[in-house]
Write a protein that holds these residues in place. Structure first.
Motif, PDB file in Angstrom:
ATOM      1  N   GLY A   1      14.569 -31.623  15.512  1.00 48.02           N
ATOM      2  CA  GLY A   1      15.127 -30.616  16.393  1.00 48.02           C
ATOM      3  C   GLY A   1      16.248 -31.140  17.262  1.00 48.02           C
ATOM      4  N   THR A   2      16.152 -32.399  17.708  1.00 50.99           N
ATOM      5  CA  THR A   2      17.146 -32.928  18.633  1.00 50.99           C
ATOM      6  C   THR A   2      18.405 -33.399  17.937  1.00 50.99           C
ATOM      7  OG1 THR A   2      16.174 -35.134  18.496  1.00 50.99           O
ATOM      8  CG2 THR A   2      15.372 -33.682  20.250  1.00 50.99           C
TER       9      THR A   2
ATOM     10  N   LEU B   1      20.791 -24.059  18.521  1.00 47.67           N
ATOM     11  CA  LEU B   1      19.685 -23.323  19.118  1.00 47.67           C
ATOM     12  C   LEU B   1      18.876 -24.179  20.084  1.00 47.67           C
ATOM     13  CD1 LEU B   1      17.398 -20.834  17.367  1.00 47.67           C
ATOM     14  CD2 LEU B   1      16.333 -22.789  18.443  1.00 47.67           C
ATOM     15  N   TYR B   2      18.670 -25.459  19.755  1.00 48.48           N
ATOM     16  CA  TYR B   2      17.796 -26.285  20.579  1.00 48.48           C
ATOM     17  C   TYR B   2      18.378 -26.548  21.966  1.00 48.48           C
ATOM     18  CZ  TYR B   2      13.846 -27.425  17.616  1.00 48.48           C
ATOM     19  OH  TYR B   2      12.689 -27.356  16.893  1.00 48.48           O
ATOM     20  N   SER B   3      19.708 -26.541  22.095  1.00 45.22           N
ATOM     21  CA  SER B   3      20.305 -26.754  23.415  1.00 45.22           C
ATOM     22  C   SER B   3      19.871 -25.660  24.375  1.00 45.22           C
ATOM     23  CB  SER B   3      21.835 -26.796  23.300  1.00 45.22           C
ATOM     24  OG  SER B   3      22.246 -27.905  22.545  1.00 45.22           O
ATOM     25  N   LYS B   4      19.967 -24.417  23.925  1.00 49.58           N
ATOM     26  CA  LYS B   4      19.529 -23.295  24.764  1.00 49.58           C
ATOM     27  C   LYS B   4      18.008 -23.318  24.950  1.00 49.58           C
ATOM     28  CE  LYS B   4      23.409 -21.146  25.565  1.00 49.58           C
ATOM     29  NZ  LYS B   4      23.940 -21.051  26.941  1.00 49.58           N
ATOM     30  N   TYR B   5      17.312 -23.717  23.917  1.00 51.24           N
ATOM     31  CA  TYR B   5      15.840 -23.753  23.967  1.00 51.24           C
ATOM     32  C   TYR B   5      15.376 -24.707  25.072  1.00 51.24           C
ATOM     33  CZ  TYR B   5      11.065 -23.798  22.098  1.00 51.24           C
ATOM     34  OH  TYR B   5       9.705 -23.671  21.951  1.00 51.24           O
ATOM     35  N   TRP B   6      16.012 -25.879  25.150  1.00 48.62           N
ATOM     36  CA  TRP B   6      15.650 -26.852  26.174  1.00 48.62           C
ATOM     37  C   TRP B   6      16.020 -26.360  27.566  1.00 48.62           C
ATOM     38  CZ3 TRP B   6      18.251 -31.249  23.018  1.00 48.62           C
ATOM     39  CH2 TRP B   6      17.380 -31.641  22.007  1.00 48.62           C
TER      40      TRP B   6
ATOM     41  N   ASP C   1      14.658 -13.966  22.560  1.00 50.09           N
ATOM     42  CA  ASP C   1      15.750 -13.134  22.044  1.00 50.09           C
ATOM     43  C   ASP C   1      17.085 -13.573  22.643  1.00 50.09           C
ATOM     44  OD1 ASP C   1      14.027 -11.700  20.485  1.00 50.09           O
ATOM     45  OD2 ASP C   1      13.886  -9.977  21.846  1.00 50.09           O
ATOM     46  N   TYR C   2      17.066 -13.920  23.925  1.00 52.57           N
ATOM     47  CA  TYR C   2      18.299 -14.381  24.566  1.00 52.57           C
ATOM     48  C   TYR C   2      18.770 -15.692  23.929  1.00 52.57           C
ATOM     49  CZ  TYR C   2      21.502 -16.356  27.955  1.00 52.57           C
ATOM     50  OH  TYR C   2      22.599 -16.934  28.545  1.00 52.57           O
ATOM     51  N   ILE C   3      17.826 -16.610  23.679  1.00 50.32           N
ATOM     52  CA  ILE C   3      18.180 -17.887  23.056  1.00 50.32           C
ATOM     53  C   ILE C   3      18.848 -17.657  21.705  1.00 50.32           C
ATOM     54  CG2 ILE C   3      17.221 -19.979  22.023  1.00 50.32           C
ATOM     55  CD1 ILE C   3      15.092 -19.941  24.236  1.00 50.32           C
ATOM     56  N   VAL C   4      18.262 -16.775  20.917  1.00 54.77           N
ATOM     57  CA  VAL C   4      18.810 -16.492  19.585  1.00 54.77           C
ATOM     58  C   VAL C   4      20.206 -15.880  19.700  1.00 54.77           C
ATOM     59  CG1 VAL C   4      18.519 -15.105  17.502  1.00 54.77           C
ATOM     60  CG2 VAL C   4      16.553 -16.273  18.510  1.00 54.77           C
TER      61      VAL C   4
END
Length: 780
Positions: free
Chosen positions: A579-580, A720-725, A739-742
């Motif tokens: 993921g990273t 995606l993972y940047s926003k997820y973190w 939904d916002y992350i996507v």
């Protein structure tokens, strides 16, 4: 104006034409109105937001309209050279309006830092001194990292010598005193002769010549902006007498000091008297007002917070467009594996299937366990003359959806699904094919593909595997001769061979329509060790394995389409590193390399189905997934999308770029592929080392007006993972947050209008494994 030893900064209004000299590196930042600066025969027209950087000792004239305002910042030579020892070997001349595209962030950061320096310097508080120093050093970093250019001189060498820097600094500080080469030689414990030679080799000037130029620089300022006599100016600036000053001055400028002062006063219409201020009546100093500060903030608002412009290796790249060597783009069959056929009945899977079809050109859906899975319903006994239930009810619903979406099946039949009940499975296969022909028609079913699969480690002997394959082949071909039936070959790159139990296919090559295989470079790396050799082997692993397999098949006189059904780039050996580690460019580069070599590429729909299918405790990440489990698009999705977006013919290509030409203009993809251990992807210092700044020069373009669209895809723009973190919480993420992350995780788009010449250049700053996609759309 703020007067400090290190720099001067202030807001000015140019009232009338005047001549100036930059007594250090000068930045002129236009806040409002129009300003014209002339250097020799070159004119620069500055408007709101423009920045002009002038080198030390630059003579120029400046004028502006009624509404002009500018920030004038001069960084002293002494201060600059103290912190950057190669200062005197470089030029920093730069005009934002004439800079190549790609320097927008540098210009934006300069605006921001100069504005912050002005505000901090204008506020007389202790804390603001720290802010001022911080802004000043940020300006030095921007100048030295992105704007410096070497000064061409056969006699000058860039020598990193602190002794020379110390001498230069002291000369700048004590130029008005009686200085000698002997004094500096003694301080540095050197002989006069050696220091003289070394000083000239380093700076390009002899010591006395350099000292004289420094004195002249300051004397000219006094000639233009003071009413002091020639004798006073001479003695004030370190010359022994007026006669000596006049002789040296005339030698350099072919005018006496009096003639020079008179000529420049006539040019600027400036008559100095004893009441003239230091800068003369032609320049008015302005106190920063709230309105001006608000306007400044608007000029640099586009600089994103936290977006640091890091030092990156600089690379010049020339791209020559050669249409004579143009080649067509390769088109591949794309397979999206979803698990069992029944997965098609899920609403989120249908949504992802349609998305991949529309946006990245998926045309085949890969399924497994057709007969041993749970898609087919158990048959039930009934006394109905016409049964109202069918074991194919779920399969029919799934196939109806696929037919409506113009998608075909790629069916993997595994030996383990057949062994033990061969007769029953073959009967069901024949019955299923007959049923599909009656319900969906021959045209739809004839486009399907079947792949016989058995892993590398098998207990079945090769005669048994050959018997099962041939049975499958003949059953399918008897119903649908057009269906393609192939075999999975577990080829080993390291051994350059196929395991003995799998060599049976060499004997029946005429009854094999295609050869399928896997290529996962993670298998070649031990991620727990610092083994650079294995990382070198893993680079271009997929391409190397493909070419070795082709050579193996050719040796056995087999020429069949190749289908890479499962593959990967470096990911690491855990979900965390997978993921990273942003790897968009690695995926795209691999696909570009493979496109001419293979007929099909396979992908997985998402990790959830992938991992569930294996039914193992250990997570298997041996394929390229399109989606995260909550419908987020993984980097591979956008990499495939960029590849599909390419059109026309390839007119230039290299290890890290590809350029095409089509009816409406050109397309260019830049990549910064970094083959590093993914476990280092969580360490910022490692990822920074892999960043790259490129100056791209393209020759052979059709000149004209173009709209240039640039998509940037990297860790901070689309991953995606940047926003997820950023939005993660120990209390979990609800649907609104997900939904916002996507929605927010998409490559960024910038658009500009450019007048492009046959020889055109721009800058690009690429993060680790970043993709920059440019479209040059002709407006004619």
């Amino acid at each position: 104006m703020s007067h400090l030893k290190d720099y001067t900064i202030g807001i000015q209004h140019i009232k009338q034409l005047t001549s100036e000299i930059s007594l250090g590196t000068k930045l002129v930042f236009a806040i409002s109105g129009q300003i014209t600066i002339k250097i020799s025969e070159q004119k620069f027209y500055l408007q709101e937001g423009d920045i002009l950087v002038l080198d030390r000792n630059t003579f120029y004239t400046i004028e502006g309209n009624e509404d002009n305002l500018l920030i004038d910042l001069t960084i002293s030579d002494t201060f600059f050279a103290h912190y950057y020892e190669d200062y005197f070997q470089h030029s920093f001349k730069f005009f934002s309006k004439e800079s190549d595209p790609g320097r927008e962030r540098v210009v934006g950061s300069l605006r921001k830092s100069v504005s912050e320096l002005l505000i901090a310097s204008a506020t007389k508080k202790r804390a603001n001194k720290l802010e001022a120093q911080s802004a000043l050093f940020q300006i030095l970093l921007l100048l030295t990292r992105f704007l410096k250019k070497g000064i061409p001189s056969s006699a000058r060498k860039e020598v990193n010598d602190k002794r020379i820097s110390r001498i230069i600094r002291e000369v700048e500080e004590r130029f008005d005193e009686a200085l000698s080469l002997r004094e500096f030689a003694q301080k540095e414990f050197l002989s006069e002769a050696y220091l003289s030679r070394y000083f000239k080799k380093t700076t390009g000037l002899g010591f006395l010549q350099y000292l004289t130029e420094v004195r002249l620089k300051h004397a000219i300022q006094d000639l233009l902006y003071s009413a002091e006599s020639i004798t006073e100016i001479a003695l004030k600036n370190g010359f022994s007498s007026q006669k000596h000053f006049s002789e040296v001055f005339k030698f350099h400028f072919e005018l006496t000091p009096s003639e020079y002062r008179a000529e420049h006063h006539a040019e600027t219409n400036l008559l100095l008297d004893n009441k003239t201020s230091e800068l003369g009546a032609s320049i008015e100093q302005i106190v920063p007002s709230p309105e001006i500060l608000v306007n400044l903030s608007r000029l640099y608002h586009d600089v994103e917070p936290g977006k640091e412009l890091n030092k990156a290796p600089f690379e010049k790249k020339k791209i020559d467009i050669t249409e004579k060597a143009a080649r067509c783009l390769s088109e591949n069959m794309n397979i999206l594996t979803i698990g069992e056929l029944k997965e098609v009945l899920k609403a989120n899977v249908q949504k992802q299937i349609i998305t991949t079809r529309d946006e990245i050109g998926i045309n085949y859906i890969g399924i497994r366990h057709l007969f041993r899975g749970s898609t087919f319903l158990p048959e039930t006994e009934t006394d109905e003359l016409v049964p109202t239930s069918s074991p194919y009810a779920n399969a029919d619903l799934a196939l109806t959806f696929l037919k409506q979406q113009n998608l075909q099946l790629f069916i993997r039949i595994e030996y383990q699904d057949i062994v033990g009940e061969e007769a029953a499975v073959f009967e069901r296969l024949d019955h299923f094919l007959k049923h599909c022909m009656q319900v969906f028609g021959r045209e739809f079913v004839s486009k399907w593909h079947f792949m016989f699969f058995e892993p590398k480690n098998t207990y079945a002997d090769k005669d048994e595997l050959k018997k099962i394959y041939l049975k499958i082949y003949h059953i399918i071909k008897s119903r649908f001769p057009a269906i393609q039936v192939g075999n999975f070959v577990p080829f080993s790159l390291s051994k350059n061979e196929v395991p003995e139990r799998h060599t049976w296919f060499l004997d029946v090559a005429d009854e094999i329509d295609f050869v399928a295989y896997n290529a996962n470079q993670n298998e070649a790396v031990d991620f727990s060790k610092e083994d650079m050799k294995s990382f070198m082997i893993s680079e271009d692993y997929c391409l190397s394995k493909t070419r070795k397999l082709k050579a193996f098949l050719k040796h056995h006189h087999i020429n069949k389409p190749l289908m890479l059904v499962n593959w990967n780039t470096l990911t690491g050996n855990t979900r965390y590193t997978n993921g990273t580690f942003f790897r968009g460019a690695l995926v795209l580069k691999t696909m570009l390399d493979l496109a001419p070599e293979v007929d099909a590429l396979g992908f997985w729909i998402n990790t959830e189905l992938h991992e569930g299918d294996d039914s193992q405790l250990n997570i298997s990440l041996d394929g390229i997934e399109m989606f995260h489990f909550f419908d987020g698009k993984r980097p591979a999705f956008y990499a495939v999308k960029f590849l599909r977006r390419l059109k026309g013919v390839v007119v230039a290509e290299g290890a890290d770029f590809i350029m095409t030409k089509h009816t409406d203009g050109y397309q260019l993809i830049l990549m910064n592929c970094a083959n590093i251990n993914p476990r280092y992807s969580v360490e910022e210092r490692f990822t920074k080392e892999e960043q790259k700044e490129m100056h791209i020069r393209i020759t052979g373009l059709q000149a004209g007006e173009y709209q240039v669209c640039k998509w940037q895809f990297d860790r901070d723009n689309g991953a995606l993972y940047s926003k997820y973190w950023q939005l993660n919480s120990k209390y979990g993420l609800d649907k609104e947050i997900l939904d916002y992350i996507v929605d927010a995780s998409q490559p960024t788009l910038t658009v500009s209008d450019e007048t492009i010449t046959e020889d055109w250049s721009f800058y690009a700053y690429l993060d680790i494994n970043a993709i920059h996609f440019y479209e040059f759309r002709s407006t004619i």
